[in-house]
Design a protein around this motif. Structure first.
Motif, PDB file in Angstrom:
ATOM      1  N   GLU A 153       9.351   5.946 -15.816  1.00  0.00           N
ATOM      2  CA  GLU A 153       9.712   7.033 -14.887  1.00  0.00           C
ATOM      3  C   GLU A 153       8.491   7.729 -14.287  1.00  0.00           C
ATOM      4  N   ASN A 154       7.321   7.586 -14.914  1.00  0.00           N
ATOM      5  CA  ASN A 154       6.126   8.270 -14.407  1.00  0.00           C
ATOM      6  C   ASN A 154       5.182   7.339 -13.655  1.00  0.00           C
ATOM      7  N   ALA A 155       5.616   6.098 -13.458  1.00  0.00           N
ATOM      8  CA  ALA A 155       4.746   5.134 -12.768  1.00  0.00           C
ATOM      9  C   ALA A 155       5.589   4.243 -11.865  1.00  0.00           C
ATOM     10  N   ILE A 156       4.921   3.667 -10.879  1.00  0.00           N
ATOM     11  CA  ILE A 156       5.545   2.591 -10.110  1.00  0.00           C
ATOM     12  C   ILE A 156       4.858   1.289 -10.516  1.00  0.00           C
ATOM     13  N   ALA A 157       5.543   0.185 -10.278  1.00  0.00           N
ATOM     14  CA  ALA A 157       4.951  -1.137 -10.519  1.00  0.00           C
ATOM     15  C   ALA A 157       4.791  -1.798  -9.163  1.00  0.00           C
ATOM     16  N   GLU A 158       3.607  -2.383  -8.925  1.00  0.00           N
ATOM     17  CA  GLU A 158       3.349  -3.048  -7.642  1.00  0.00           C
ATOM     18  C   GLU A 158       2.947  -4.492  -7.894  1.00  0.00           C
ATOM     19  N   GLN A 159       3.425  -5.366  -7.050  1.00  0.00           N
ATOM     20  CA  GLN A 159       2.980  -6.747  -7.138  1.00  0.00           C
ATOM     21  C   GLN A 159       1.464  -6.809  -6.979  1.00  0.00           C
ATOM     22  N   GLY A 160       0.791  -7.570  -7.820  1.00  0.00           N
ATOM     23  CA  GLY A 160      -0.650  -7.785  -7.652  1.00  0.00           C
ATOM     24  C   GLY A 160      -0.857  -8.617  -6.394  1.00  0.00           C
ATOM     25  N   ILE A 161      -1.578  -8.075  -5.445  1.00  0.00           N
ATOM     26  CA  ILE A 161      -1.752  -8.747  -4.162  1.00  0.00           C
ATOM     27  C   ILE A 161      -3.073  -9.511  -4.165  1.00  0.00           C
ATOM     28  N   LYS A 162      -3.001 -10.784  -3.831  1.00  0.00           N
ATOM     29  CA  LYS A 162      -4.241 -11.575  -3.703  1.00  0.00           C
ATOM     30  C   LYS A 162      -4.708 -11.434  -2.252  1.00  0.00           C
ATOM     31  N   PHE A 163      -5.332 -10.317  -1.978  1.00  0.00           N
ATOM     32  CA  PHE A 163      -5.716 -10.034  -0.587  1.00  0.00           C
ATOM     33  C   PHE A 163      -7.025 -10.738  -0.227  1.00  0.00           C
ATOM     34  N   ASP A 164      -7.197 -10.978   1.078  1.00  0.00           N
ATOM     35  CA  ASP A 164      -8.461 -11.549   1.551  1.00  0.00           C
ATOM     36  C   ASP A 164      -9.538 -10.477   1.547  1.00  0.00           C
ATOM     37  N   GLU A 165      -9.117  -9.258   1.910  1.00  0.00           N
ATOM     38  CA  GLU A 165     -10.068  -8.146   1.975  1.00  0.00           C
ATOM     39  C   GLU A 165      -9.285  -6.843   2.152  1.00  0.00           C
ATOM     40  N   GLU A 166      -9.993  -5.727   2.029  1.00  0.00           N
ATOM     41  CA  GLU A 166      -9.356  -4.420   2.203  1.00  0.00           C
ATOM     42  C   GLU A 166      -9.915  -3.741   3.455  1.00  0.00           C
ATOM     43  N   VAL A 167      -9.009  -3.228   4.271  1.00  0.00           N
ATOM     44  CA  VAL A 167      -9.415  -2.502   5.473  1.00  0.00           C
ATOM     45  C   VAL A 167      -8.699  -1.156   5.499  1.00  0.00           C
ATOM     46  N   SER A 168      -9.230  -0.243   6.289  1.00  0.00           N
ATOM     47  CA  SER A 168      -8.533   1.036   6.434  1.00  0.00           C
ATOM     48  C   SER A 168      -8.615   1.492   7.881  1.00  0.00           C
ATOM     49  N   LEU A 169      -7.655   2.331   8.231  1.00  0.00           N
ATOM     50  CA  LEU A 169      -7.633   2.900   9.577  1.00  0.00           C
ATOM     51  C   LEU A 169      -7.617   4.415   9.447  1.00  0.00           C
ATOM     52  N   ILE A 170      -8.536   5.049  10.172  1.00  0.00           N
ATOM     53  CA  ILE A 170      -8.557   6.509  10.218  1.00  0.00           C
ATOM     54  C   ILE A 170      -7.902   6.908  11.537  1.00  0.00           C
ATOM     55  N   GLY A 171      -6.792   7.628  11.443  1.00  0.00           N
ATOM     56  CA  GLY A 171      -6.072   8.076  12.629  1.00  0.00           C
ATOM     57  C   GLY A 171      -6.132   9.589  12.743  1.00  0.00           C
ATOM     58  N   VAL A 172      -5.939  10.062  13.957  1.00  0.00           N
ATOM     59  CA  VAL A 172      -5.965  11.500  14.227  1.00  0.00           C
ATOM     60  C   VAL A 172      -4.759  11.796  15.118  1.00  0.00           C
ATOM     61  N   ARG A 173      -4.044  12.878  14.823  1.00  0.00           N
ATOM     62  CA  ARG A 173      -2.938  13.269  15.712  1.00  0.00           C
ATOM     63  C   ARG A 173      -3.112  14.748  16.040  1.00  0.00           C
ATOM     64  N   ASP A 174      -3.085  15.058  17.332  1.00  0.00           N
ATOM     65  CA  ASP A 174      -3.307  16.463  17.699  1.00  0.00           C
ATOM     66  C   ASP A 174      -1.981  17.219  17.786  1.00  0.00           C
ATOM     67  N   GLN A 175      -2.070  18.498  18.133  1.00  0.00           N
ATOM     68  CA  GLN A 175      -0.863  19.335  18.092  1.00  0.00           C
ATOM     69  C   GLN A 175       0.128  18.985  19.203  1.00  0.00           C
TER      70      GLN A 175
END
Ligand code: ADP
Ligand code: MG
Length: 366
Positions: A153-175
């Motif tokens: 109940e205090n955790a989630i379980a996630e499939q272990g992903i065999k990813f090629d690499e990790e990327v991220s996107l920084i987004g901005v939203r104005d008013q």
């Protein structure tokens, strides 16, 4: 007249993110006050002021009581959703945003049932409080690993992903609901903690529009204002969301060196209602996180290095600073990497090799 823009931005939390928001806001004439949540005396806020947070969740203290009851707390309701991985993943599912297959670890779930649902490598993540790879536990069928006590109940379980690499996107939203993005960032995590980032990279360009559409959908759905980060696994030309951060993010620190408007400035502009424009990005940028390392003045002698030292006590595994580089030309990148390498502890060899492999064509694998 105070000489400042007429509202103060209060930051819940006084770590490096709050400090870097303050640093970015100074030239704009915006007063930023990061507040230690354990401070004895809570601050007095004006009605006109704005509150933001540098962390996803917080305990109840006199300071957090005052800040979180203010009317202008940007995105306040969204923090509770993101702070609980169960609610966060449920929202991603509801919006049809691709994410690693997952389930809640229910009270009667056994290891066998979880392996049956998610496969033979599963990562358990505490619903709340985990960061930098903490609060995680691998369940591997071949090793007969078990669910830790009190994680049901205090955790989630996630499939272990065999990813090629990790990327991220920084987004901005104005008013006004207008969205802006920085180019995708390639990230290296070692032992669950971010060690280096690179942006932009030509080979990530084909993924940019897809990533922007995903993050736009999420930011629009919750009418978000300010900077949000989306961490993804890149698997076979697709993006799976790993997690979302409702704040400025370590994988966007390179924007301090590589953009005319850093992620910190973008966040300050948007939450305080100042005009926002599309940030422009220059050069090839890379960032090296300083983790558990003592301050070394020699870093300042490296051509083009931009040090941010967080002035925290040094502990193993703790992020204590970062160094940005904004460079043109492989030769210049190579010189910087070769100069900095001997100034970092031996475990950075792998980090530097990764940067060389990504940035220098002669080191690229075929
Ligand atoms: P944190 O809040 O600690 O950043 P994350 O969920 O981002 O937590 O996990 C930290 C790192 O652990 C990720 O950047 C990634 O390298 C690895 N990781 C997380 N989830 C998975 C997964 N489902 N499969 C494989 N690796 C994962
Ligand atoms: Mg993460």
């Amino acid at each position: 007249m105070s000489g400042y823009f007429n509202k103060t931005l209060w930051v819940l939390g006084a770590g490096q993110l709050g400090n870097m928001l303050q640093h970015a806001a100074y030239p704009l004439g915006v007063k930023v006050n990061p507040i230690d949540i354990d401070a004895a005396k809570p601050p007095v806020l004006d009605d006109n002021d704005v509150v933001t947070a540098e962390r996803e969740e917080w305990p109840k203290t006199p300071v957090t009581d005052v800040l979180s009851s203010h009317n202008n707390f940007a995105n306040q309701d969204f923090f509770a959703t993101i702070a609980d991985r169960y609610l966060q993943k449920s929202l991603l599912d509801k919006l049809g945003l691709a994410t690693a297959p997952w389930q809640l670890v229910k009270s009667d779930d056994t290891e066998a049932k979880i392996f049956q649902n998610l496969g033979e490598r599963v990562l358990l993540k505490r619903r709340k409080g985990g960061y930098d790879g903490r609060g995680q536990h691998w369940l591997t069928q071949a090793k007969n690993s078990t669910i830790p006590d009190d994680w049901h109940e205090n955790a989630i379980a996630e499939q272990g992903i065999k990813f090629d690499e990790e990327v991220s996107l920084i987004g901005v939203r104005d008013q006004n609901g207008q969205c802006y993005f920085y180019p995708l960032t390639l990230n290296l995590h070692q032992n669950g903690i971010l060690t280096a980032s690179i942006s932009p990279l030509d080979r990530l360009k084909p993924l940019q529009a897809t990533a922007e559409a995903m993050l736009t959908k999420l930011m629009d759905a919750v009418e978000y204002v300010g900077v949000m980060a989306m961490e993804c696994f890149h698997v076979n030309d697709e993006l799976l969301i790993n997690e979302i951060a409702p704040r400025v993010h370590n994988s966007g620190h390179w924007t301090q060196a590589g953009s005319n408007i850093s992620q910190f400035e973008s966040h300050v502009r948007c939450v305080t209602g100042l005009p926002m424009i599309q940030p422009s990005v220059r050069n090839t940028n890379f960032m090296i996180n300083l983790i558990g390392t003592e301050l070394d003045k020699d870093w300042l002698s490296v051509e083009g290095s931009e040090l941010f030292w967080y002035q925290k006590s040094v502990r193993e595994g703790r992020k204590v600073g970062h160094i940005n580089f904004s460079k043109t030309g492989e030769k210049n990148i190579q010189i910087a990497l070769e100069q900095i390498e001997p100034m970092l502890p031996s475990q950075y060899k792998e980090t530097i090799n990764w940067l060389k492999a990504e940035l220098l064509s002669e080191n690229k694998s075929a």
